[in-house]
Design an enzyme around this catalytic site. Structure first.
Site, PDB file in Angstrom:
ATOM      1  N   HIS A   1       0.822  -1.220   0.000  1.00 41.54           N
ATOM      2  CA  HIS A   1       0.000   0.000   0.000  1.00 41.54           C
ATOM      3  C   HIS A   1       0.858   1.273   0.000  1.00 41.54           C
ATOM      4  O   HIS A   1       0.371   2.316   0.417  1.00 41.54           O
ATOM      5  CB  HIS A   1      -0.890   0.029   1.257  1.00 41.54           C
TER       6      HIS A   1
ATOM      7  N   HIS B   1      -7.635  -0.318   3.400  1.00 43.16           N
ATOM      8  CA  HIS B   1      -6.862  -0.697   2.216  1.00 43.16           C
ATOM      9  C   HIS B   1      -7.155   0.365   1.165  1.00 43.16           C
ATOM     10  O   HIS B   1      -8.286   0.869   1.083  1.00 43.16           O
ATOM     11  CB  HIS B   1      -7.276  -2.098   1.773  1.00 43.16           C
TER      12      HIS B   1
HETATM   13  C1  LIG Z   1      -0.637  -7.603  -4.099  1.00 49.49           C
HETATM   14  C2  LIG Z   1      -1.508  -6.451  -3.743  1.00 49.49           C
HETATM   15  C3  LIG Z   1      -2.630  -6.658  -2.952  1.00 49.49           C
HETATM   16  C4  LIG Z   1      -3.448  -5.583  -2.625  1.00 49.49           C
HETATM   17  N1  LIG Z   1      -4.640  -5.820  -2.010  1.00 49.49           N
HETATM   18  C5  LIG Z   1      -5.518  -4.801  -1.840  1.00 49.49           C
HETATM   19  C6  LIG Z   1      -6.832  -5.044  -1.363  1.00 49.49           C
HETATM   20  O1  LIG Z   1      -7.244  -6.178  -1.134  1.00 49.49           O
HETATM   21  N2  LIG Z   1      -7.640  -3.966  -1.170  1.00 49.49           N
HETATM   22  C7  LIG Z   1      -7.242  -2.682  -1.415  1.00 49.49           C
HETATM   23  O2  LIG Z   1      -8.002  -1.742  -1.169  1.00 49.49           O
HETATM   24  N3  LIG Z   1      -6.002  -2.435  -1.917  1.00 49.49           N
HETATM   25  C8  LIG Z   1      -5.166  -3.472  -2.167  1.00 49.49           C
HETATM   26  N4  LIG Z   1      -3.948  -3.233  -2.736  1.00 49.49           N
HETATM   27  C9  LIG Z   1      -3.581  -1.841  -3.057  1.00 49.49           C
HETATM   28  C10 LIG Z   1      -4.309  -1.286  -4.282  1.00 49.49           C
HETATM   29  O3  LIG Z   1      -4.528  -2.287  -5.233  1.00 49.49           O
HETATM   30  C11 LIG Z   1      -3.443  -0.182  -4.874  1.00 49.49           C
HETATM   31  O4  LIG Z   1      -3.133   0.762  -3.876  1.00 49.49           O
HETATM   32  C12 LIG Z   1      -4.109   0.574  -6.019  1.00 49.49           C
HETATM   33  O5  LIG Z   1      -4.618  -0.335  -6.957  1.00 49.49           O
HETATM   34  C13 LIG Z   1      -3.086   1.506  -6.645  1.00 49.49           C
HETATM   35  O6  LIG Z   1      -3.638   2.191  -7.733  1.00 49.49           O
HETATM   36  P1  LIG Z   1      -2.752   3.207  -8.606  1.00 49.49           P
HETATM   37  O7  LIG Z   1      -3.629   3.710  -9.665  1.00 49.49           O
HETATM   38  O8  LIG Z   1      -2.093   4.159  -7.684  1.00 49.49           O
HETATM   39  O9  LIG Z   1      -1.574   2.301  -9.215  1.00 49.49           O
HETATM   40  P2  LIG Z   1      -1.665   1.003 -10.128  1.00 49.49           P
HETATM   41  O10 LIG Z   1      -3.021   0.422 -10.118  1.00 49.49           O
HETATM   42  O11 LIG Z   1      -0.554   0.115  -9.681  1.00 49.49           O
HETATM   43  O12 LIG Z   1      -1.391   1.541 -11.589  1.00 49.49           O
HETATM   44  C14 LIG Z   1      -0.157   1.977 -12.084  1.00 49.49           C
HETATM   45  C15 LIG Z   1      -0.079   1.610 -13.549  1.00 49.49           C
HETATM   46  O13 LIG Z   1       0.966   2.356 -14.153  1.00 49.49           O
HETATM   47  C16 LIG Z   1       1.667   1.517 -15.041  1.00 49.49           C
HETATM   48  N5  LIG Z   1       2.994   2.104 -15.237  1.00 49.49           N
HETATM   49  C17 LIG Z   1       4.013   2.157 -14.345  1.00 49.49           C
HETATM   50  N6  LIG Z   1       5.060   2.816 -14.877  1.00 49.49           N
HETATM   51  C18 LIG Z   1       4.681   3.199 -16.129  1.00 49.49           C
HETATM   52  C19 LIG Z   1       5.323   3.914 -17.175  1.00 49.49           C
HETATM   53  N7  LIG Z   1       6.574   4.377 -17.051  1.00 49.49           N
HETATM   54  N8  LIG Z   1       4.648   4.118 -18.345  1.00 49.49           N
HETATM   55  C20 LIG Z   1       3.379   3.662 -18.498  1.00 49.49           C
HETATM   56  N9  LIG Z   1       2.747   2.956 -17.541  1.00 49.49           N
HETATM   57  C21 LIG Z   1       3.379   2.745 -16.361  1.00 49.49           C
HETATM   58  C22 LIG Z   1       1.662   0.176 -14.343  1.00 49.49           C
HETATM   59  O14 LIG Z   1       1.940  -0.892 -15.224  1.00 49.49           O
HETATM   60  C23 LIG Z   1       0.247   0.137 -13.780  1.00 49.49           C
HETATM   61  O15 LIG Z   1      -0.677  -0.395 -14.710  1.00 49.49           O
HETATM   62  C24 LIG Z   1      -3.098  -4.276  -3.068  1.00 49.49           C
HETATM   63  C25 LIG Z   1      -1.970  -4.076  -3.856  1.00 49.49           C
HETATM   64  C26 LIG Z   1      -1.190  -5.144  -4.225  1.00 49.49           C
HETATM   65  C27 LIG Z   1      -0.008  -4.902  -5.122  1.00 49.49           C
END
Ligand SMILES: Cc1cc2nc3c(=O)[nH]c(=O)nc-3n(C[C@H](O)[C@H](O)[C@H](O)COP(=O)(O)OP(=O)(O)OC[C@H]3O[C@@H](n4cnc5c(N)ncnc54)[C@H](O)[C@@H]3O)c2cc1C
Length: 615
Positions: free
Chosen positions: A538, A581
């Protein structure tokens, strides 16, 4: 379906979004609701749509070995943890981490979202949060039978204030065995209260959570199913996969700030550019958005000088204030005649094959979820709460002049959270084995209860160590740099172990298997934590939304300071971690961010102060 390189390279879009993950696809869908606006998403991973391994629930952690779905990021060695390093897996491809996460849908306490506003972010308060998260939520109530079987906790959904019309399907998983309720009843018997309003601002206590789960297909729902698939044919929305952004292309503007004019990215081994007419929005997640800013010349002077990137906008807070959640598992071996199954069965190839077939029929262990929760104040778990509070307060006071700008204010809020019993300590029921140090025994089943830490005082950093975008940044959470984190974690673990002596849990277990009876005193518990704790994946706050002079990177409109049109819209903007979460909050940030960008939401107009005046 997805875009071709010819539709993107050197072309012009109003908005270029970097990262097609949780926030990125949400933002893209909302911005492209206006047919006159063109939107491009650059996603470094593949499409990964219709992958059974992603769609199948109860496959927790199985994605980590697949590098087409997962980024295997790793921290640097952690001093307080005997130089151990930790995988910080993150989702790769459309949907990002919402495609590989554990599907738990939780929302923070009202006060902790209002604290975003108190830290200097008008408009980022619970009232607006609730409105925006509901836009995403598409909740299905469970059957009357499930409600009746679990009526020892609040299953009166009329009081939950959860959105029902949004595109992200939320539901209770298909298979809920007696196990979850036995754990919930154990916690109630131990004296924890029922959570009054689990997903509407007051989650303190025991409850059952929904998952990101399609109750008809029995599959994962995530940002790709909710926000990409239904909108993929919009002519004004292009999504280019396997396109890794390297840096934002900027120009100095007449107002003295930087203006983004495009993005440089790599596709099929070649470097391309695309032009942005309005904004460049970073949604590359909490671990990668800070690196993209640094490689674009925005950030700390010392970091940029070291890697040879010329400084265009100095932001001392970028990559700092990094915050983490942690967990550790306590497992009990179950008696052989408990009358329900756990996911331990899936370790056996024959059972696994049977349950894969059952999943196709919407049945079996793969339709299971992680749903039994309690969020607790330290004072509910430990008689040492006041002592820990006083010790931490004295330390904060003694060091107040040494903290970086803004941290004292955060620590004062965190101290107040301990004092008022805010639910920073979480207990999670896992229907199977998830602990160390001993591996599971063949043919045996387990129940694991996780103790999780949500309000950590330690602060880490994320910084680039090279101008080369292929080189991962240095991820340093500085676990346990602040001793209070270990003090509180120890009390939580001791509490969870005591639950093993309470019925009905004690009636269905043979013994505590991990850490096991050899771990007796506090020193041994601390040692167990240091050896067996894990990240909850997280990590937040490397691009904190805070006033610039308090270490801020983005303003309340999610705009990077010193720029006219670079925004960050993902988990990295959270200024202070909360007791939940983060997925629901990431969706809420993207929904609110989309309205800010569209000009439909004015943070100042929507601040609590203003709302109070007009009420
Ligand atoms: C294993 C795991 C279990 C979890 N379990 C839970 C849960 O049960 N409940 C909950 O609420 N939260 C959970 N979380 C946390 C939650 O899923 C994340 O905090 C949230 O999805 C993050 O969203 P985001 O948009 O910030 O990043 P992300 O969803 O990670 O999106 C980032 C995206 O950017 C892309 N990217 C990265 N660098 C580049 C680049 N240079 N150029 C183009 N694209 C790029 C990546 O490939 C990815 O698709 C979990 C996380 C993980 C990893």
């Amino acid at each position: 379906m997805t875009a071709t390189i010819d539709q993107v390279s050197t072309k012009f879009f109003d908005y270029v979004i970097v990262g097609g993950g949780t926030a990125g696809l949400t933002l893209a869908a909302r911005l492209s609701e206006d047919p006159d606006v063109s939107v491009l998403v650059l996603e470094a991973g593949g499409a990964n749509l219709d992958e059974p391994g992603i769609l199948r629930p109860a496959s927790w952690g199985s994605h980590f070995t697949n590098t087409s779905w997962t980024w295997p990021y790793k921290t640097i060695k952690q001093k307080e943890l005997g130089d151990a390093d930790y995988f910080w897996f993150r989702g790769k491809g459309l949907g990002g981490s919402s495609g590989i996460n554990f599907m738990c849908w939780t929302k923070p306490p009202k006060e902790e979202i209002d604290e975003f506003e108190k830290l200097g972010n008008p408009g980022w308060n619970w009232q607006n949060y609730e409105r925006y998260v509901a836009k995403t939520e598409g909740f299905y109530s469970p059957s009357e039978e499930v409600i009746k079987r679990n009526d020892n906790v609040n299953m009166n959904f009329d009081t939950w204030k959860i959105g029902r019309d949004g595109p992200l399907k939320l539901a209770y998983p298909g298979k809920i065995d007696a196990l979850e309720n036995k754990v919930l009843q154990t916690m109630l018997n131990a004296g924890l209260p029922k959570a009054p309003h689990p997903l509407s601002g007051d989650p303190k206590g025991v409850f059952l959570i929904p998952n990101t789960y399609d109750p008809v297909k029995h599959t994962r729902t995530y940002s790709a199913t909710a926000f990409y698939v239904p909108n993929k044919d919009r002519p004004n929305l292009k999504v280019l996969i396997n396109a890794a952004a390297h840096r934002i292309i900027t120009q100095p503007a007449t107002n003295g700030k930087l203006s983004a004019v495009g993005v440089e990215f790599e596709y099929d081994g070649k470097i391309h550019t695309v032009n942005a007419q309005k904004d460049v929005c970073l949604a590359a997640g909490g671990l990668k958005s800070p690196q993209l800013l640094e490689l674009s010349g925005i950030g700390r002077r010392d970091v940029l000088e070291k890697i040879g990137v010329s400084l265009k906008a100095e932001l001392p807070g970028l990559g700092e204030n990094v915050q983490e959640h942690m967990f550790i598992g306590i497992s009990w071996e179950l008696k052989d005649d408990v009358g329900f199954e756990t996911v331990d069965l899936l370790r056996d190839a024959t059972h696994n094959a049977k349950h894969l077939d059952l999943h196709a029929l919407g049945e079996g262990l793969y339709t299971r979820g992680i749903i039994g929760f309690a969020f607790n104040g330290l004072n509910q778990l430990s008689s040492l709460a006041d002592t820990i509070y006083e010790k931490t307060k004295a330390k904060v006071l003694a060091n107040k002049d040494k903290y970086p700008p803004g941290l004292l204010e955060q620590y004062n809020i965190q101290l107040d959270r301990i004092k008022r019993g805010a639910p920073g300590q979480e207990i999670i029921c896992i229907p199977g084995f998830l602990s160390g140090p001993n591996p599971p025994k063949e043919g045996k089943s387990y129940i694991t209860i996780l103790a999780a830490m949500n309000h950590c005082f330690s602060r880490g950093s994320i910084h680039s160590t090279s101008i080369d975008p292929h080189k991962e940044p240095e991820f340093d959470p500085r676990y346990f740099e602040q001793e209070v984190d270990l003090d509180i974690f120890t009390e939580s673990v001791k509490y969870v172990r005591r639950l093993g002596e309470v019925a009905p849990l004690k009636d269905i277990t043979v013994n505590e298997y991990n850490p096991g009876p050899s771990v007796k005193d506090d020193a041994q518990v601390r040692d167990f934590i240091k050896k067996c704790m894990n990240t909850t994946w997280h990590t937040s706050s490397a691009c904190s939304m805070l006033p610039k002079e308090k270490g801020g990177v983005v303003d309340p409109e999610l705009r990077v300071y010193g720029t006219n049109n670079i925004r960050v819209v993902d988990l990295s903007v959270v200024p202070l971690q909360f007791a939940a979460h983060p997925m629901a909050t990431v969706f809420a940030i993207a929904e609110q961010g989309a309205d800010i960008i569209k000009g439909k939401f004015n943070p100042l107009e929507a601040s609590l102060e203003k709302l109070k005046i007009s009420a």
